[in-house]
Design a protein around this motif. Sequence first.
Motif, mmCIF file in Angstrom:
data_model
loop_
_atom_site.group_PDB
_atom_site.id
_atom_site.type_symbol
_atom_site.label_atom_id
_atom_site.label_comp_id
_atom_site.label_asym_id
_atom_site.label_seq_id
_atom_site.Cartn_x
_atom_site.Cartn_y
_atom_site.Cartn_z
ATOM 1 N N ARG A 10 103.532 -27.637 -5.384
ATOM 2 C CA ARG A 10 102.371 -26.744 -5.515
ATOM 3 C C ARG A 10 102.824 -25.298 -5.717
ATOM 4 N NH1 ARG A 10 97.046 -27.332 -4.756
ATOM 5 N NH2 ARG A 10 95.839 -25.480 -4.152
ATOM 6 N N PHE A 11 103.837 -24.900 -4.973
ATOM 7 C CA PHE A 11 104.371 -23.542 -5.147
ATOM 8 C C PHE A 11 104.903 -23.349 -6.574
ATOM 9 C CE2 PHE A 11 108.075 -20.772 -5.232
ATOM 10 C CZ PHE A 11 107.544 -19.591 -4.755
ATOM 11 N N SER A 12 105.665 -24.315 -7.068
ATOM 12 C CA SER A 12 106.236 -24.211 -8.418
ATOM 13 C C SER A 12 105.151 -24.158 -9.469
ATOM 14 C CB SER A 12 107.154 -25.407 -8.680
ATOM 15 O OG SER A 12 108.236 -25.433 -7.775
ATOM 16 N N ALA A 13 104.057 -24.898 -9.252
ATOM 17 C CA ALA A 13 102.957 -24.880 -10.217
ATOM 18 C C ALA A 13 102.220 -23.546 -10.203
ATOM 19 C CB ALA A 13 101.992 -26.025 -9.918
ATOM 20 N N HIS A 14 102.038 -22.963 -9.028
ATOM 21 C CA HIS A 14 101.319 -21.684 -8.914
ATOM 22 C C HIS A 14 102.205 -20.489 -9.297
ATOM 23 C CE1 HIS A 14 97.354 -22.597 -7.151
ATOM 24 N NE2 HIS A 14 97.949 -23.673 -6.661
ATOM 25 N N TRP A 17 106.142 -18.901 -13.626
ATOM 26 C CA TRP A 17 107.061 -17.976 -14.297
ATOM 27 C C TRP A 17 108.172 -17.497 -13.366
ATOM 28 C CZ3 TRP A 17 107.723 -17.951 -19.142
ATOM 29 C CH2 TRP A 17 106.673 -18.256 -20.004
ATOM 30 N N LEU A 18 107.885 -17.380 -12.096
ATOM 31 C CA LEU A 18 108.927 -17.013 -11.142
ATOM 32 C C LEU A 18 110.026 -18.076 -11.103
ATOM 33 C CD1 LEU A 18 109.985 -15.189 -8.846
ATOM 34 C CD2 LEU A 18 108.559 -16.506 -7.261
ATOM 35 N N VAL A 19 109.592 -19.329 -11.055
ATOM 36 C CA VAL A 19 110.563 -20.446 -11.034
ATOM 37 C C VAL A 19 111.348 -20.489 -12.332
ATOM 38 C CG1 VAL A 19 110.793 -22.953 -10.944
ATOM 39 C CG2 VAL A 19 109.184 -21.794 -9.402
ATOM 40 N N ILE A 20 110.640 -20.335 -13.459
ATOM 41 C CA ILE A 20 111.316 -20.395 -14.767
ATOM 42 C C ILE A 20 112.329 -19.269 -14.898
ATOM 43 C CG2 ILE A 20 110.969 -20.140 -17.254
ATOM 44 C CD1 ILE A 20 108.221 -21.535 -16.833
ATOM 45 N N CYS A 21 111.962 -18.065 -14.517
ATOM 46 C CA CYS A 21 112.884 -16.926 -14.610
ATOM 47 C C CYS A 21 114.099 -17.120 -13.701
ATOM 48 C CB CYS A 21 112.154 -15.632 -14.257
ATOM 49 S SG CYS A 21 110.945 -15.111 -15.489
ATOM 50 N N ALA A 22 113.868 -17.699 -12.532
ATOM 51 C CA ALA A 22 114.993 -17.953 -11.625
ATOM 52 C C ALA A 22 116.009 -18.914 -12.261
ATOM 53 C CB ALA A 22 114.477 -18.525 -10.306
ATOM 54 N N TRP A 23 115.501 -19.947 -12.901
ATOM 55 C CA TRP A 23 116.414 -20.898 -13.551
ATOM 56 C C TRP A 23 117.087 -20.285 -14.777
ATOM 57 C CZ3 TRP A 23 118.587 -24.751 -11.368
ATOM 58 C CH2 TRP A 23 117.957 -25.474 -10.355
ATOM 59 N N ILE A 24 116.373 -19.441 -15.504
ATOM 60 C CA ILE A 24 117.000 -18.765 -16.642
ATOM 61 C C ILE A 24 118.140 -17.878 -16.162
ATOM 62 C CG2 ILE A 24 116.635 -16.999 -18.420
ATOM 63 C CD1 ILE A 24 113.816 -18.137 -18.822
ATOM 64 N N LEU A 25 117.917 -17.186 -15.051
ATOM 65 C CA LEU A 25 118.966 -16.341 -14.472
ATOM 66 C C LEU A 25 120.178 -17.186 -14.065
ATOM 67 C CD1 LEU A 25 119.884 -13.571 -13.439
ATOM 68 C CD2 LEU A 25 118.735 -14.084 -11.274
ATOM 69 N N LEU A 451 111.532 -26.989 -11.616
ATOM 70 C CA LEU A 451 111.261 -26.539 -12.990
ATOM 71 C C LEU A 451 110.267 -27.454 -13.699
ATOM 72 C CD1 LEU A 451 111.959 -24.404 -15.057
ATOM 73 C CD2 LEU A 451 113.908 -25.798 -15.796
ATOM 74 N N THR A 452 110.360 -28.751 -13.428
ATOM 75 C CA THR A 452 109.401 -29.669 -14.054
ATOM 76 C C THR A 452 107.966 -29.342 -13.641
ATOM 77 O OG1 THR A 452 111.042 -31.433 -14.219
ATOM 78 C CG2 THR A 452 108.734 -32.090 -14.302
ATOM 79 N N PRO A 453 107.662 -29.184 -12.330
ATOM 80 C CA PRO A 453 106.284 -28.788 -11.967
ATOM 81 C C PRO A 453 105.860 -27.455 -12.593
ATOM 82 C CG PRO A 453 107.467 -29.568 -10.041
ATOM 83 C CD PRO A 453 108.470 -29.460 -11.141
ATOM 84 N N ALA A 454 106.787 -26.504 -12.687
ATOM 85 C CA ALA A 454 106.449 -25.201 -13.267
ATOM 86 C C ALA A 454 106.036 -25.346 -14.733
ATOM 87 C CB ALA A 454 107.633 -24.255 -13.132
ATOM 88 N N LEU A 455 106.802 -26.099 -15.511
ATOM 89 C CA LEU A 455 106.485 -26.280 -16.926
ATOM 90 C C LEU A 455 105.246 -27.142 -17.117
ATOM 91 C CD1 LEU A 455 110.072 -26.663 -18.421
ATOM 92 C CD2 LEU A 455 108.531 -24.725 -18.607
#
Length: 887
Positions: A10-14, A17-25, A451-455
């Motif tokens: 739920r956190f990753s879904a809400h 972009w925070l999760v995605i940026c963290a993984w990009i970093l 990352l999967t829930p975020a996307l």
Amino acid sequence: MALWLYRLGRFSAHRAWLVICAWILIIGMVGGAAVLFMGTMSNNFQIPGTETQQMADKLKADLPEASGGSGSVVFTSTNGQAFTPAQETVISAVLVTATSVPTVKGVVDPFTTTAMLADAQKKLADGTTALTAGEAQLADAKKTLDASAAQLADGQSKITAGQAQLDAQKASMSALPAGSAQASAAAAQLAGAQSQIDAQQAAIEAGKTQLAQGQSKYDASAKELAAKKAELVTGQRSAEAASGLRFVSENGKAAVGQVQFSESMNAVTPANRQLLQDKLNTLSSSGVSVHYSKEITEDVSALFGISEVLGIAVAAAVLIIMLGTLLAAGLPLLMAVVGVGIGVGGTLALSGAIEMSSISPMLALMLGLAVGIDYSLFIVNRHRQQLVAGMEMRESIAKATGTSGNAVLFAGLTVVIALAALSVTGLPFLSILGLAAAATVAVAVLIALTLTPALLSLMGRRVISKRGWARSEKLRQQHTAEDAGLSTEDIAQIVKSKDIARSARGWGGLVTKHPVISLVTAVVALGIIAIPASGLRLALPDGGSEPVDSSAYQAYSITGANFGEGMNGPIIVVGALPAGLDKASATALNLDVADQLRQVPNVKAAVPVTVSKDFKTAVYQVIPDEGPASASTVQVVHDLRAEGTTIKADHGVTIGLTGQTAANVDVSSKLGEALPPYLAIVVGLSLLLLILVFRSILVPILATAGFLLSLVAAFGGVVAVYQWGWLGGIFDVANPSAVLSFLPIILIGVLFGLAMDYQVFIASGMREAFVHGQDAKQAVRSGFKHAAPVVTAAAIIMTSVFSGFIFSHLTMVRPLGFALAFGVLIDAFVVRMTIIPAAMHLLGKSAWWIPEWLNKILPDVDVEGAKLVGLNPAEAAETELEPADAR
């Protein structure tokens, strides 16, 4: 655990972009580290503390000029005829230019070496002739001296007799009157006789002096002749020792040169390897073909080849067919690529500080792609099902993460533990390999859970195609019409009845209708496939295992055909000589040792190569009859070591073996010893984890027995293809030989983890149905029906990815790719989808039995996500992991 993962999803879904940026970093940091710190991959499988490593260290300390790597270069004429003098000259000239390549410290010119050997043979022949002539002259001189000595002895004897007679006559003169004429005449006569005897004695003395001089000259000639004879004998013994070595074939159509490097082959950069080849490839203009041994051509810097890409393409096609939209199909692929990028990138970044085998990033790549796709697919598939059922999007993402994500976490944990457990083998390269692969799988799990829930949150409803939404809406309307006027209980009963009816159809229904036949047939089939496993023989790959069209394979086969297979795998023997030797005695002693080494069965040649300046360390090269991976050569290594005791007793020389051939035998032996305890650890781990997850005794036993069946069947397939050569044309196995020595132990760890993946997804559905009130036998069908589609797709995907490595550019990876693909195929479709449901259907309720005392002490891991059933959005909001809530 399910509730915690629900919150994470739920956190990753809400906070997508925070999760995605963290993984990009993270990707950027890992990529930068890989670029800055990546070292050279190697295939050095040495084991510290073994005799091979000890002798290599001794050689480096005592004879540094004999240390360093070496590789072979095989020359043939392009027209298949013997080399012309012009070609021999140009080959020799080009070999000289090879010494300008960095780290190349010398070359062995086959024609120069052969000419030197021929010259030495001619000198030996001339020396033999001269020695024979000298011995004949010496014999003649001896006869002359003996005749002279006999003549002098005879003369001396006559003089002695004459002197005795004269002395008697002198004594008789005393009877004559003194001063008489008679006495004077007798005295004069005796004086004349004495004078004559004295003259004869003087002549004899002169003859003796001449004889002594002749004897002295004879003795000097005999000593010189004896020295020449000893030198000739040493030369003949050396020639006899080297008689098994040739550098130019008898028909003059092939020649083998050697390139000696100043550093180990693992340290020679791909650029220097290529530069060496570029210099020698200029011979093609002179009608000369050049082929290089595996040591020179091996380049482990590239990870991907065309076959691996094809495997991923097949996986993508399966995803598109299953999910029905490119966007949804691309998500698991993207997750796998990100996971592999981070896992393999981190592995490469550490390769600059840790000596790492080439297969370490390859195994991480292989597993990262396979599990990364599967783990993400499980969550995406659950999310799609829930969306179609009408669940709110982010709530669906959270619950998919809490349910399927829970199974993903456990399944990933089993793979990670199994791979990390490779560290218990005590083999450094295997420990690094296992940890690198385990880290990549761990990253794949984290990406699937975050990352999967975020996307998925950003994709929204597009995760299902428009056609899928239309079909779903049509079915919903149909169900609404059918359920009109019915109570909630009636509707639930109708749904339950339809589910039960559907579960009786398909493969699951067939297996459970005929459980005994299905079980027996599957077990017997796997038993037959496993039969070849009884002949499993382990070794490390050589040039004969390379692709047929490769330079390494050509060099290997040409060498074997023209010089004997053993020339492809010489064994290096290092001897510690006794103190107090000079050059002559050390040479003789080394030849004695070489003679004894040649007495070992299946040894073609044993040659003293060099000795240290202090005459304390010697090196011998032993050429076996067959190639380095053959069973007879493995036995030669063991026999040579056994012969060391006799050599020590007879000559006072302590020997030890080193070189790649001996090292390969040591590694294979060590791996064979580590296999049973590692298997015991994995099997024990399997039982404990499954008891924890399924709260049952028989289900874990069935799962573990199924894993063992899959394992031996996979071994059987590998032996049949790569050791016996069955279907060799299909799998590009031109020269069947022993199986890759560390394949079994890697296969155990990886297949165990993957088998438990499928066991969790298949059996957890069965347990969920049973816990929710279904009959045990019906629960098997219901659980199978819900899990089978996604497990089927996952197994096909994983098999496709592994199959892509069967034709990898790195031949060492090929049998491993086959073993994993074949093992997954068997385990998923024969064991998990046939044997397990059939056996559990037969067991019925007893399959879920567990002692009450054990049930009380086991923690509740809630793999099925039972705690999420009925969780409403309000409760979800209270559990959401957001910064405000945290405060």
